[in-house]
Design a protein around this motif. Structure first.
Motif, PDB file in Angstrom:
ATOM      1  N   TYR A 120      -2.351  17.976  23.891  1.00 31.32           N
ATOM      2  CA  TYR A 120      -2.113  17.097  22.750  1.00 31.32           C
ATOM      3  C   TYR A 120      -0.626  16.866  22.578  1.00 31.32           C
ATOM      4  O   TYR A 120       0.168  17.794  22.575  1.00 31.32           O
ATOM      5  CB  TYR A 120      -2.692  17.704  21.466  1.00 31.32           C
ATOM      6  CG  TYR A 120      -2.380  16.886  20.246  1.00 31.32           C
ATOM      7  CD1 TYR A 120      -3.054  15.698  19.985  1.00 31.32           C
ATOM      8  CD2 TYR A 120      -1.380  17.275  19.364  1.00 31.32           C
ATOM      9  CE1 TYR A 120      -2.765  14.941  18.893  1.00 31.32           C
ATOM     10  CE2 TYR A 120      -1.081  16.523  18.255  1.00 31.32           C
ATOM     11  CZ  TYR A 120      -1.776  15.350  18.014  1.00 31.32           C
ATOM     12  OH  TYR A 120      -1.481  14.591  16.917  1.00 31.32           O
ATOM     13  N   ALA A 121      -0.264  15.614  22.446  1.00 26.43           N
ATOM     14  CA  ALA A 121       1.118  15.241  22.176  1.00 26.43           C
ATOM     15  C   ALA A 121       1.138  14.404  20.911  1.00 26.43           C
ATOM     16  O   ALA A 121       0.324  13.491  20.746  1.00 26.43           O
ATOM     17  CB  ALA A 121       1.693  14.454  23.347  1.00 26.43           C
ATOM     18  N   HIS A 122       2.059  14.703  20.015  1.00 27.72           N
ATOM     19  CA  HIS A 122       2.168  13.967  18.757  1.00 27.72           C
ATOM     20  C   HIS A 122       2.575  12.532  19.049  1.00 27.72           C
ATOM     21  O   HIS A 122       3.445  12.282  19.883  1.00 27.72           O
ATOM     22  CB  HIS A 122       3.199  14.653  17.858  1.00 27.72           C
ATOM     23  CG  HIS A 122       3.278  14.026  16.492  1.00 27.72           C
ATOM     24  ND1 HIS A 122       2.248  14.102  15.590  1.00 27.72           N
ATOM     25  CD2 HIS A 122       4.250  13.317  15.891  1.00 27.72           C
ATOM     26  CE1 HIS A 122       2.591  13.467  14.488  1.00 27.72           C
ATOM     27  NE2 HIS A 122       3.808  12.980  14.645  1.00 27.72           N
ATOM     28  N   PRO A 123       1.980  11.536  18.371  1.00 26.91           N
ATOM     29  CA  PRO A 123       2.249  10.139  18.701  1.00 26.91           C
ATOM     30  C   PRO A 123       3.575   9.610  18.199  1.00 26.91           C
ATOM     31  O   PRO A 123       3.663   8.484  17.820  1.00 26.91           O
ATOM     32  CB  PRO A 123       1.079   9.402  18.068  1.00 26.91           C
ATOM     33  CG  PRO A 123       0.614  10.256  16.981  1.00 26.91           C
ATOM     34  CD  PRO A 123       0.885  11.654  17.430  1.00 26.91           C
ATOM     35  N   LYS A 124       4.595  10.314  18.028  1.00 27.01           N
ATOM     36  CA  LYS A 124       5.980   9.925  17.755  1.00 27.01           C
ATOM     37  C   LYS A 124       6.124   8.603  16.999  1.00 27.01           C
ATOM     38  O   LYS A 124       6.859   7.714  17.408  1.00 27.01           O
ATOM     39  CB  LYS A 124       6.782   9.859  19.043  1.00 27.01           C
ATOM     40  CG  LYS A 124       6.712  11.068  19.917  1.00 27.01           C
ATOM     41  CD  LYS A 124       8.061  11.602  20.204  1.00 27.01           C
ATOM     42  CE  LYS A 124       7.982  12.684  21.239  1.00 27.01           C
ATOM     43  NZ  LYS A 124       7.932  13.985  20.792  1.00 27.01           N
ATOM     44  N   LYS A 125       5.378   8.462  15.929  1.00 31.12           N
ATOM     45  CA  LYS A 125       5.491   7.256  15.107  1.00 31.12           C
ATOM     46  C   LYS A 125       6.521   7.534  14.026  1.00 31.12           C
ATOM     47  O   LYS A 125       6.402   8.490  13.278  1.00 31.12           O
ATOM     48  CB  LYS A 125       4.155   6.904  14.470  1.00 31.12           C
ATOM     49  CG  LYS A 125       3.116   6.480  15.466  1.00 31.12           C
ATOM     50  CD  LYS A 125       1.838   6.129  14.775  1.00 31.12           C
ATOM     51  CE  LYS A 125       0.799   5.685  15.768  1.00 31.12           C
ATOM     52  NZ  LYS A 125      -0.474   5.368  15.123  1.00 31.12           N
ATOM     53  N   ASN A 126       7.505   6.707  13.943  1.00 34.43           N
ATOM     54  CA  ASN A 126       8.573   6.895  12.980  1.00 34.43           C
ATOM     55  C   ASN A 126       8.487   5.770  11.956  1.00 34.43           C
ATOM     56  O   ASN A 126       8.937   4.650  12.200  1.00 34.43           O
ATOM     57  CB  ASN A 126       9.931   6.893  13.678  1.00 34.43           C
ATOM     58  CG  ASN A 126      11.037   7.360  12.753  1.00 34.43           C
ATOM     59  OD1 ASN A 126      10.828   7.494  11.557  1.00 34.43           O
ATOM     60  ND2 ASN A 126      12.203   7.591  13.316  1.00 34.43           N
ATOM     61  N   TRP A 127       7.904   6.044  10.812  1.00 26.79           N
ATOM     62  CA  TRP A 127       7.705   4.999   9.816  1.00 26.79           C
ATOM     63  C   TRP A 127       9.026   4.565   9.187  1.00 26.79           C
ATOM     64  O   TRP A 127       9.160   3.433   8.745  1.00 26.79           O
ATOM     65  CB  TRP A 127       6.712   5.448   8.745  1.00 26.79           C
ATOM     66  CG  TRP A 127       7.137   6.641   7.959  1.00 26.79           C
ATOM     67  CD1 TRP A 127       6.928   7.941   8.254  1.00 26.79           C
ATOM     68  CD2 TRP A 127       7.864   6.625   6.742  1.00 26.79           C
ATOM     69  NE1 TRP A 127       7.473   8.754   7.320  1.00 26.79           N
ATOM     70  CE2 TRP A 127       8.051   7.971   6.362  1.00 26.79           C
ATOM     71  CE3 TRP A 127       8.373   5.624   5.933  1.00 26.79           C
ATOM     72  CZ2 TRP A 127       8.737   8.323   5.218  1.00 26.79           C
ATOM     73  CZ3 TRP A 127       9.044   5.980   4.786  1.00 26.79           C
ATOM     74  CH2 TRP A 127       9.225   7.314   4.430  1.00 26.79           C
ATOM     75  N   ARG A 128      10.029   5.452   9.183  1.00 26.34           N
ATOM     76  CA  ARG A 128      11.329   5.051   8.632  1.00 26.34           C
ATOM     77  C   ARG A 128      11.972   3.981   9.520  1.00 26.34           C
ATOM     78  O   ARG A 128      12.599   3.046   9.032  1.00 26.34           O
ATOM     79  CB  ARG A 128      12.244   6.264   8.522  1.00 26.34           C
ATOM     80  CG  ARG A 128      11.894   7.174   7.386  1.00 26.34           C
ATOM     81  CD  ARG A 128      12.935   8.274   7.194  1.00 26.34           C
ATOM     82  NE  ARG A 128      12.559   9.154   6.114  1.00 26.34           N
ATOM     83  CZ  ARG A 128      11.858  10.263   6.277  1.00 26.34           C
ATOM     84  NH1 ARG A 128      11.478  10.625   7.478  1.00 26.34           N
ATOM     85  NH2 ARG A 128      11.536  11.005   5.241  1.00 26.34           N
TER      86      ARG A 128
END
Length: 165
Positions: A120-128
């Motif tokens: 599992y890899a975190h989906p590196k979504k950066n909402w900022r």
């Protein structure tokens, strides 16, 4: 319980009228009525207390029965879980002895179908970053707040201007 009929009450009233006289009879009747009322309330309170204690004893018995039922269910569930755990452990031990885990079972290098197991890899979504990429004119038109503002400042900002008199 003493049974007073109408004829006995009339006899008691006549004797009281003769003995006490017509001047003191109403006051004595009120006093007797008050005492009888207090006695009835006392008897009712005693009955209510006895009923409450009986209900409390019944509730304690029910609580004890419920607790024994809970412990029985808990022990039976624990026994089933333990037996299932032992069966799983024995099956796992049989698989390990057969050597099937090194050929692509559930070890780290391969899955059920022989391929590698994805990690599992975190989906590196950066909402900022996404919010920062929006143009300022669009944010202003949509009413997106860009700066933190106190409640008083927000009220002052949107308060209609005062008219000069």
């Amino acid at each position: 319980m003493v049974d007073f009929g109408f004829d006995k009450l009339m006899l008691i009233g006549a004797v009281a009228l003769v003995v006490l006289g017509p001047e003191r009879l109403p006051r004595v009747a009120r006093t007797v009525g008050t005492l009888l009322g207090k006695a009835q309330r006392y008897v009712a309170d005693v009955k209510a207390e006895v009923n409450r204690s009986i209900e409390l004893e019944e509730l304690q018995k029910m609580k004890g029965q419920f607790e024994t039922a809970v412990t029985d269910v808990k022990s039976s569930v624990q026994a089933h879980v333990d037996s299932a755990n032992q069966a799983l452990q024995s099956t796992w031990a049989d698989l390990s002895v057969d050597g099937s885990t090194s050929e692509g079972g559930m070890s780290g290098e391969g899955g059920y179908y022989g391929g590698p197991v994805p990690v599992y890899a975190h989906p590196k979504k950066n909402w900022r970053l996404k919010r920062g990429a929006t143009p300022l004119w669009y944010k202003q038109r949509q009413g997106v707040r860009r700066h933190a503002q106190s409640g008083a400042a927000r009220v002052a900002r949107f308060r209609p201007p005062r008219r000069a008199s």
